[in-house]
Design a protein around this motif. Structure first.
Motif, PDB file in Angstrom:
ATOM      1  N   SER A   1      -9.800  -6.463   0.179  1.00 43.97           N
ATOM      2  CA  SER A   1      -8.220  -5.186   0.292  1.00 43.97           C
ATOM      3  C   SER A   1      -7.684  -6.153  -0.261  1.00 43.97           C
ATOM      4  O   SER A   1      -7.825  -7.087   0.310  1.00 43.97           O
ATOM      5  CB  SER A   1      -8.345  -3.732   0.566  1.00 43.97           C
TER       6      SER A   1
ATOM      7  N   SER B   1      -2.631  -2.054  -1.937  1.00 44.76           N
ATOM      8  CA  SER B   1      -1.849  -1.502  -1.781  1.00 44.76           C
ATOM      9  C   SER B   1      -0.744  -1.147  -2.785  1.00 44.76           C
ATOM     10  O   SER B   1      -1.156  -1.327  -4.103  1.00 44.76           O
ATOM     11  CB  SER B   1      -1.020  -1.913  -0.539  1.00 44.76           C
ATOM     12  N   GLN B   2       0.526  -0.826  -2.299  1.00 46.17           N
ATOM     13  CA  GLN B   2       1.759  -0.151  -2.830  1.00 46.17           C
ATOM     14  C   GLN B   2       2.108  -1.106  -4.057  1.00 46.17           C
ATOM     15  O   GLN B   2       1.304  -2.693  -4.696  1.00 46.17           O
ATOM     16  CB  GLN B   2       2.592   0.351  -2.539  1.00 46.17           C
TER      17      GLN B   2
ATOM     18  N   SER C   1      -2.479   1.773  -4.773  1.00 51.02           N
ATOM     19  CA  SER C   1      -1.811   2.572  -3.914  1.00 51.02           C
ATOM     20  C   SER C   1      -0.396   3.230  -5.396  1.00 51.02           C
ATOM     21  O   SER C   1      -0.439   3.146  -6.579  1.00 51.02           O
ATOM     22  CB  SER C   1      -1.375   2.624  -2.991  1.00 51.02           C
ATOM     23  N   SER C   2       0.502   3.482  -4.433  1.00 51.08           N
ATOM     24  CA  SER C   2       1.754   4.036  -5.574  1.00 51.08           C
ATOM     25  C   SER C   2       2.087   2.863  -6.196  1.00 51.08           C
ATOM     26  O   SER C   2       2.208   2.240  -5.970  1.00 51.08           O
ATOM     27  CB  SER C   2       3.024   4.788  -4.669  1.00 51.08           C
TER      28      SER C   2
ATOM     29  N   CYS D   1       1.705   1.615  -9.277  1.00 51.83           N
ATOM     30  CA  CYS D   1       0.459   0.354  -9.602  1.00 51.83           C
ATOM     31  C   CYS D   1       1.305   0.581 -10.760  1.00 51.83           C
ATOM     32  O   CYS D   1       2.043   1.542 -11.792  1.00 51.83           O
ATOM     33  CB  CYS D   1      -0.844   1.017  -9.517  1.00 51.83           C
TER      34      CYS D   1
ATOM     35  N   GLY E   1      -1.945   6.028  -7.347  1.00 60.39           N
ATOM     36  CA  GLY E   1      -1.082   7.190  -7.110  1.00 60.39           C
ATOM     37  C   GLY E   1       0.410   7.617  -7.676  1.00 60.39           C
ATOM     38  O   GLY E   1      -0.010   6.687  -8.487  1.00 60.39           O
TER      39      GLY E   1
ATOM     40  N   ASP F   1      -9.386  -1.662  -2.338  1.00 61.97           N
ATOM     41  CA  ASP F   1      -8.323  -1.749  -2.712  1.00 61.97           C
ATOM     42  C   ASP F   1      -6.999  -2.088  -2.549  1.00 61.97           C
ATOM     43  O   ASP F   1      -7.096  -3.056  -2.539  1.00 61.97           O
ATOM     44  CB  ASP F   1      -8.606   0.018  -1.181  1.00 61.97           C
TER      45      ASP F   1
ATOM     46  N   ASN G   1      -8.904   1.830  -5.095  1.00 60.04           N
ATOM     47  CA  ASN G   1      -8.360   2.536  -5.413  1.00 60.04           C
ATOM     48  C   ASN G   1      -6.694   1.615  -5.944  1.00 60.04           C
ATOM     49  O   ASN G   1      -6.900   0.871  -4.760  1.00 60.04           O
ATOM     50  CB  ASN G   1      -8.047   3.835  -4.709  1.00 60.04           C
TER      51      ASN G   1
ATOM     52  N   SER H   1       2.766   5.482 -10.643  1.00 65.19           N
ATOM     53  CA  SER H   1       2.588   4.205 -11.440  1.00 65.19           C
ATOM     54  C   SER H   1       3.539   4.330 -12.767  1.00 65.19           C
ATOM     55  O   SER H   1       3.815   5.067 -13.423  1.00 65.19           O
ATOM     56  CB  SER H   1       1.238   4.586 -11.310  1.00 65.19           C
TER      57      SER H   1
ATOM     58  N   PRO I   1       0.238  -4.980  -0.068  1.00 62.19           N
ATOM     59  CA  PRO I   1       1.271  -4.237  -1.642  1.00 62.19           C
ATOM     60  C   PRO I   1       1.450  -6.075  -2.453  1.00 62.19           C
ATOM     61  O   PRO I   1       1.834  -6.996  -2.157  1.00 62.19           O
ATOM     62  CB  PRO I   1       2.957  -4.188  -0.433  1.00 62.19           C
TER      63      PRO I   1
END
Length: 218
Positions: free
Chosen positions: A66, A87-88, A106-107, A109, A125, A85, A104, A128, A69
């Protein structure tokens, strides 16, 4: 192989014109494989910190874990594939190339994306594609709040549910040319999905110029 300092590692990679490279024992380091300028094949075994593969140009970077950010931030070309995954603000301000996140994101994207293509196999998230200018964001899962807030001409494709749309973002017709764009992106990202399963979102184009009647939307 002995531990190599981050600055030395990045300088070595940036000086290369090609070849295959493997980075092991990452220890979650930040800014790994940034600023690459040639068609290198780089495999990063493990997870990384922030800004992995930032400012990438031509290189193909594969992360087996993973990422923190800002992965592939300001990417110009090439590809970055993340098995885990993200992160932001994955792919923030990216100008080109392909970013694939198999987990996934996060915010934020794709925030302010400027031509990059991003394919997320999982969910994304909130906020995005905020102010996304051009390029394509493809989400096989669900999207969080305020998708596409204040976006320009980027295309957003979501297969799952969208919690809410941001200011000036609306659902749009999925025309044949969009089906073909999406089919190509799904194939390149190794995604097991059919383009007909997705909905397209884009700009209503009401916020391009300030209008007092829309002041509450800014």
């Amino acid at each position: 192989m002995a531990w190599t300092e981050l600055r030395e590692l990045n300088s070595t990679l940036q000086a290369q014109t090609g070849g295959e490279w493997v980075i092991e024992n990452t220890r979650g380091a930040h800014a790994l494989a940034v600023g690459l300028q040639a068609p290198l094949e780089v495999t990063i075994k493990g997870s990384t910190g922030y800004y992995c593969a930032g400012m990438n140009k031509e290189a193909r970077v594969h992360v087996t874990g993973s990422v923190g950010p800002g992965v592939a931030e300001n990417m110009i070309s090439g590809s970055v594939v993340v098995e885990g995954d993200a992160s932001q603000y994955a792919g923030a301000t990216g100008h080109g190339g392909l970013l694939v996140i198999k987990g996934n994101a996060s915010s934020r994207c794709g925030i302010s994306m400027k031509g990059i293509d991003i394919v997320v196999h999982g969910n994304i998230g909130h906020m995005s594609a905020f102010m996304a200018q051009s390029g394509n964001l493809v989400v096989l899962g669900d999207a969080g709040d305020a998708l596409g807030d204040s976006l320009y001409e980027a295309r957003l494709f979501v297969r799952g549910k969208v919690k809410s749309l941001g200011a000036d973002c609306i659902e749009k017709e999925m025309r044949p040319e969009h089906i073909e764009i999406l089919r190509d992106l799904l194939a390149r990202a190794g995604a097991d999905a059919r383009p007909e399963e997705f909905r397209r979102y884009g700009s209503a184009r009401k916020l391009y110029n300030f209008n007092v009647d829309h002041a509450g939307d800014y």
